[in-house]
Design a protein around this motif. Sequence first.
Motif, PDB file in Angstrom:
ATOM      1  N   GLU A   1      80.029   2.422  15.487  1.00 12.58           N
ATOM      2  CA  GLU A   1      81.117   3.377  15.276  1.00 12.58           C
ATOM      3  C   GLU A   1      81.161   3.982  13.875  1.00 12.58           C
ATOM      4  OE1 GLU A   1      84.202   1.859  18.716  1.00 12.58           O
ATOM      5  OE2 GLU A   1      84.563   1.219  16.673  1.00 12.58           O
ATOM      6  N   HIS A   2      81.008   3.160  12.849  1.00 18.93           N
ATOM      7  CA  HIS A   2      81.144   3.674  11.482  1.00 18.93           C
ATOM      8  C   HIS A   2      80.029   4.671  11.158  1.00 18.93           C
ATOM      9  CE1 HIS A   2      82.709   3.836   7.448  1.00 18.93           C
ATOM     10  NE2 HIS A   2      81.476   3.670   6.987  1.00 18.93           N
ATOM     11  N   ALA A   3      78.793   4.286  11.490  1.00 19.54           N
ATOM     12  CA  ALA A   3      77.654   5.177  11.218  1.00 19.54           C
ATOM     13  C   ALA A   3      77.787   6.477  12.006  1.00 19.54           C
ATOM     14  CB  ALA A   3      76.348   4.467  11.574  1.00 19.54           C
ATOM     15  N   THR A   4      78.273   6.373  13.234  1.00 21.29           N
ATOM     16  CA  THR A   4      78.477   7.563  14.067  1.00 21.29           C
ATOM     17  C   THR A   4      79.511   8.478  13.436  1.00 21.29           C
ATOM     18  OG1 THR A   4      77.903   6.329  16.072  1.00 21.29           O
ATOM     19  CG2 THR A   4      79.143   8.363  16.385  1.00 21.29           C
ATOM     20  N   MET A   5      80.591   7.886  12.912  1.00 20.80           N
ATOM     21  CA  MET A   5      81.642   8.680  12.278  1.00 20.80           C
ATOM     22  C   MET A   5      81.085   9.435  11.064  1.00 20.80           C
ATOM     23  SD  MET A   5      85.262   7.486  10.629  1.00 20.80           S
ATOM     24  CE  MET A   5      84.512   6.671   9.234  1.00 20.80           C
ATOM     25  N   ILE A   6      80.345   8.740  10.216  1.00 28.49           N
ATOM     26  CA  ILE A   6      79.781   9.366   9.007  1.00 28.49           C
ATOM     27  C   ILE A   6      78.862  10.531   9.402  1.00 28.49           C
ATOM     28  CG2 ILE A   6      78.334   8.969   6.956  1.00 28.49           C
ATOM     29  CD1 ILE A   6      81.082   7.495   6.875  1.00 28.49           C
ATOM     30  N   ARG A   7      77.980  10.274  10.383  1.00 30.59           N
ATOM     31  CA  ARG A   7      77.029  11.305  10.791  1.00 30.59           C
ATOM     32  C   ARG A   7      77.744  12.487  11.454  1.00 30.59           C
ATOM     33  NH1 ARG A   7      72.032  10.745  14.634  1.00 30.59           N
ATOM     34  NH2 ARG A   7      71.171  12.817  14.353  1.00 30.59           N
ATOM     35  N   SER A   8      78.767  12.199  12.260  1.00 35.71           N
ATOM     36  CA  SER A   8      79.475  13.282  12.950  1.00 35.71           C
ATOM     37  C   SER A   8      80.248  14.157  11.956  1.00 35.71           C
ATOM     38  CB  SER A   8      80.408  12.733  14.023  1.00 35.71           C
ATOM     39  OG  SER A   8      81.422  11.939  13.459  1.00 35.71           O
ATOM     40  N   ARG A   9      80.739  13.547  10.881  1.00 33.24           N
ATOM     41  CA  ARG A   9      81.416  14.340   9.834  1.00 33.24           C
ATOM     42  C   ARG A   9      80.437  15.332   9.216  1.00 33.24           C
ATOM     43  NH1 ARG A   9      84.976   9.839   6.478  1.00 33.24           N
ATOM     44  NH2 ARG A   9      86.678   9.688   7.980  1.00 33.24           N
ATOM     45  N   GLN A  10      79.195  14.857   8.988  1.00 30.54           N
ATOM     46  CA  GLN A  10      78.159  15.705   8.413  1.00 30.54           C
ATOM     47  C   GLN A  10      77.823  16.855   9.359  1.00 30.54           C
ATOM     48  OE1 GLN A  10      76.841  15.336   5.188  1.00 30.54           O
ATOM     49  NE2 GLN A  10      76.198  17.392   5.762  1.00 30.54           N
ATOM     50  N   ILE A  11      77.731  16.531  10.661  1.00 23.41           N
ATOM     51  CA  ILE A  11      77.420  17.550  11.672  1.00 23.41           C
ATOM     52  C   ILE A  11      78.520  18.616  11.695  1.00 23.41           C
ATOM     53  CG2 ILE A  11      77.197  17.949  14.174  1.00 23.41           C
ATOM     54  CD1 ILE A  11      75.782  15.132  14.300  1.00 23.41           C
ATOM     55  N   ALA A  12      79.790  18.162  11.679  1.00 28.73           N
ATOM     56  CA  ALA A  12      80.923  19.101  11.698  1.00 28.73           C
ATOM     57  C   ALA A  12      80.898  19.999  10.457  1.00 28.73           C
ATOM     58  CB  ALA A  12      82.240  18.336  11.785  1.00 28.73           C
TER      59      ALA A  12
ATOM     60  N   LEU B   1      76.719  16.764  19.118  1.00 30.78           N
ATOM     61  CA  LEU B   1      77.059  15.328  19.118  1.00 30.78           C
ATOM     62  C   LEU B   1      76.431  14.620  20.319  1.00 30.78           C
ATOM     63  CD1 LEU B   1      80.858  15.354  18.119  1.00 30.78           C
ATOM     64  CD2 LEU B   1      78.922  14.762  16.657  1.00 30.78           C
ATOM     65  N   ALA B   2      76.495  15.262  21.487  1.00 29.68           N
ATOM     66  CA  ALA B   2      75.918  14.659  22.696  1.00 29.68           C
ATOM     67  C   ALA B   2      74.415  14.452  22.542  1.00 29.68           C
ATOM     68  CB  ALA B   2      76.219  15.521  23.915  1.00 29.68           C
ATOM     69  N   GLU B   3      73.736  15.425  21.921  1.00 36.97           N
ATOM     70  CA  GLU B   3      72.294  15.299  21.696  1.00 36.97           C
ATOM     71  C   GLU B   3      72.005  14.216  20.663  1.00 36.97           C
ATOM     72  OE1 GLU B   3      70.697  19.136  20.618  1.00 36.97           O
ATOM     73  OE2 GLU B   3      71.343  19.999  22.535  1.00 36.97           O
ATOM     74  N   ALA B   4      72.814  14.178  19.624  1.00 33.46           N
ATOM     75  CA  ALA B   4      72.569  13.224  18.530  1.00 33.46           C
ATOM     76  C   ALA B   4      72.810  11.776  18.954  1.00 33.46           C
ATOM     77  CB  ALA B   4      73.456  13.569  17.328  1.00 33.46           C
ATOM     78  N   PHE B   5      73.855  11.548  19.734  1.00 30.18           N
ATOM     79  CA  PHE B   5      74.233  10.158  20.043  1.00 30.18           C
ATOM     80  C   PHE B   5      73.968   9.747  21.485  1.00 30.18           C
ATOM     81  CE2 PHE B   5      77.125  11.624  16.590  1.00 30.18           C
ATOM     82  CZ  PHE B   5      76.551  10.885  15.575  1.00 30.18           C
ATOM     83  N   ARG B   6      73.528  10.691  22.318  1.00 26.51           N
ATOM     84  CA  ARG B   6      73.192  10.395  23.714  1.00 26.51           C
ATOM     85  C   ARG B   6      74.331   9.710  24.477  1.00 26.51           C
ATOM     86  NH1 ARG B   6      69.737  13.561  24.431  1.00 26.51           N
ATOM     87  NH2 ARG B   6      67.812  13.678  23.293  1.00 26.51           N
ATOM     88  N   VAL B   7      75.544  10.215  24.304  1.00 26.90           N
ATOM     89  CA  VAL B   7      76.708   9.687  25.022  1.00 26.90           C
ATOM     90  C   VAL B   7      77.590  10.849  25.451  1.00 26.90           C
ATOM     91  CG1 VAL B   7      76.872   7.422  23.885  1.00 26.90           C
ATOM     92  CG2 VAL B   7      78.000   9.389  22.844  1.00 26.90           C
ATOM     93  N   ARG B   8      78.509  10.565  26.356  1.00 30.50           N
ATOM     94  CA  ARG B   8      79.523  11.562  26.698  1.00 30.50           C
ATOM     95  C   ARG B   8      80.497  11.652  25.542  1.00 30.50           C
ATOM     96  NH1 ARG B   8      81.866  12.412  32.515  1.00 30.50           N
ATOM     97  NH2 ARG B   8      79.938  12.697  33.639  1.00 30.50           N
ATOM     98  N   ILE B   9      80.973  12.843  25.267  1.00 33.47           N
ATOM     99  CA  ILE B   9      81.841  13.058  24.108  1.00 33.47           C
ATOM    100  C   ILE B   9      83.250  13.433  24.570  1.00 33.47           C
ATOM    101  CG2 ILE B   9      82.165  14.403  21.980  1.00 33.47           C
ATOM    102  CD1 ILE B   9      79.521  12.849  21.965  1.00 33.47           C
ATOM    103  N   GLU B  10      84.237  12.815  23.934  1.00 28.84           N
ATOM    104  CA  GLU B  10      85.626  13.220  24.161  1.00 28.84           C
ATOM    105  C   GLU B  10      86.248  13.448  22.786  1.00 28.84           C
ATOM    106  OE1 GLU B  10      89.760  11.294  25.839  1.00 28.84           O
ATOM    107  OE2 GLU B  10      87.903  10.655  26.808  1.00 28.84           O
ATOM    108  N   MET B  11      86.949  14.579  22.630  1.00 30.48           N
ATOM    109  CA  MET B  11      87.608  14.869  21.359  1.00 30.48           C
ATOM    110  C   MET B  11      89.104  14.637  21.520  1.00 30.48           C
ATOM    111  SD  MET B  11      84.947  15.872  19.607  1.00 30.48           S
ATOM    112  CE  MET B  11      85.751  16.339  18.092  1.00 30.48           C
TER     113      MET B  11
END
Length: 198
Positions: A128-139, A179-189
């Motif tokens: 979760e933490h690494a995903t959060m950091i990376r997703s912030r960068q993507i945004a 995000l879906a491509e980066a983490f290979r999961v379904r995304i919910e915002m």
Amino acid sequence: MEYKLHNGSGGLCCKGCSRQDKKLNTYDWLADIPGNAEESDMVEVQFKNTRKGYYLNSSKIPLEKGDLVAVEASPGHDIGTVTLTGKLVLLQMKKNNVRTGEGNEPKKVYRKAKPTDIEKYEEAKAKEHATMIRSRQIAADLGLNMKIGDVEYQGDGNKAIFYYIADERVDFRQLIKVLAEAFRVRIEMKQIGARQEA
């Protein structure tokens, strides 16, 4: 049933001692009433942070507060902790305007969490933490005016909820794709207020 005097309060204590283990849990004042647990097949389950849901224990699995359970999710399953059982669940559902009935079937409790469920759950949580950091960068790379405050993976690792703060409407279409491509999961915002993040 063994009753012991609970130091300081001077009151008798049975299940009551463990009635409230987290700040945001509901105090189960019906816990000691015989037959209370049988009054309802619905249970309240808490996930990360304060996210809670109400699930149908259709298999009549003997559940107590604090049990880790695998519950129905879309898709797959999620892992959470039972925070309430019995009649009080129905009162909480009423208070929170949770409707069940036609076209609104409650999701089910599948089972008490097995070691393999817990292992998968721990693996998902660890990302979760690494995903959060990376997703912030993507945004930021996409130039979106928002902040991702937290990420919560579903217990089976198939879906992730991204909690975000934004002052204005944000077009997520591109972000969700990346995000879906980066983490290979379904995304919910899910939008949260600044106070919830704190």
